[in-house]
Write an enzyme that holds these catalytic residues in place. Sequence first.
Site, PDB file in Angstrom:
ATOM      1  N   ASP A 188       0.825  -1.203   0.000  1.00 30.27           N
ATOM      2  CA  ASP A 188       0.000   0.000   0.000  1.00 30.27           C
ATOM      3  C   ASP A 188       0.864   1.260   0.000  1.00 30.27           C
ATOM      4  OD1 ASP A 188      -2.301   1.475   0.048  1.00 30.27           O
ATOM      5  OD2 ASP A 188      -2.771   1.118   2.152  1.00 30.27           O
ATOM      6  N   ASN A 194     -10.112  -3.240  -7.030  1.00 28.35           N
ATOM      7  CA  ASN A 194      -9.273  -2.308  -7.801  1.00 28.35           C
ATOM      8  C   ASN A 194      -9.781  -2.073  -9.215  1.00 28.35           C
ATOM      9  OD1 ASN A 194      -6.120  -3.383  -6.294  1.00 28.35           O
ATOM     10  ND2 ASN A 194      -7.499  -1.706  -5.733  1.00 28.35           N
TER      11      ASN A 194
END
EC number: 2.5.1.-
Length: 259
Positions: free
Chosen positions: A32, A80
């Site tokens: 991340d 995503n």
Amino acid sequence: MDRRRTDGGIGPQRPDDGPVRAVPRHVACVMDGNGRWAQRRSLPRTAGHRAAEATVIDIIETARTAGVEWLSLYAFSTENWSRPDSEVAFLMRLVRRVVRKHAPLLLARGIRCRFLGVADPRIPRELARDFDDLTTLTAGSRGMTLTVAFDHGGRQDIVAAARSLILSSTPAEKVSEELFAEHLPFPDTPDVDLVIRTSGEQRISNFMLWQVAYAEWVFPEVLWPDFRAADFLSCLHTYRRRDRRFGGVPATTNGDRSR
């Protein structure tokens, strides 16, 4: 004098270290912070994804050298797909280039590669074929197993396992945790011991939900493109200092319970 640990550990043994656990068998990373890394440099988000490549290779090498047997990387989630089309398309091209570029290195290091997910028809056919080729190329490797979670969702895997059990006409009273796990993708995958999520965010994000049930979590503040070997080893050290009780009681020391 720098005395090295003899218990499979990393770094020098210091008198005040106390007992330590073994290196985690299975480490999973939620990679991340790519977008924020780019934003802080006034760069497009794609620059952060591109910069992440060096971290991926560094962490694979570091994990293997440290004795980690299973490494799982969360590269692209089922959620995503909601990102801008241009970013998704860039990621698909980038991942394909990375897979092709580093396939020889992964093979030379004896790393078995697998891809968890890869079910959505939006994945370019060429990329899916590259995943299959790398899986086949490294299938005989006996070193560390690298699992790349791509188009992955933990809930999706659990639903798929439930459907598989139903289709196999398994009686309800026969369903156990062990049997359920056998219907998950890659059922030989051991439970995750340590999850590292970079950038300081503290969320599971639908990642390997079944396998992380008893995992220890570490949330380093560093963004993924800046995450390096020293940061990874620090996370391993944090794990090794923790007391994993799995719902039990602390270990007995000198006749007393630890508090």
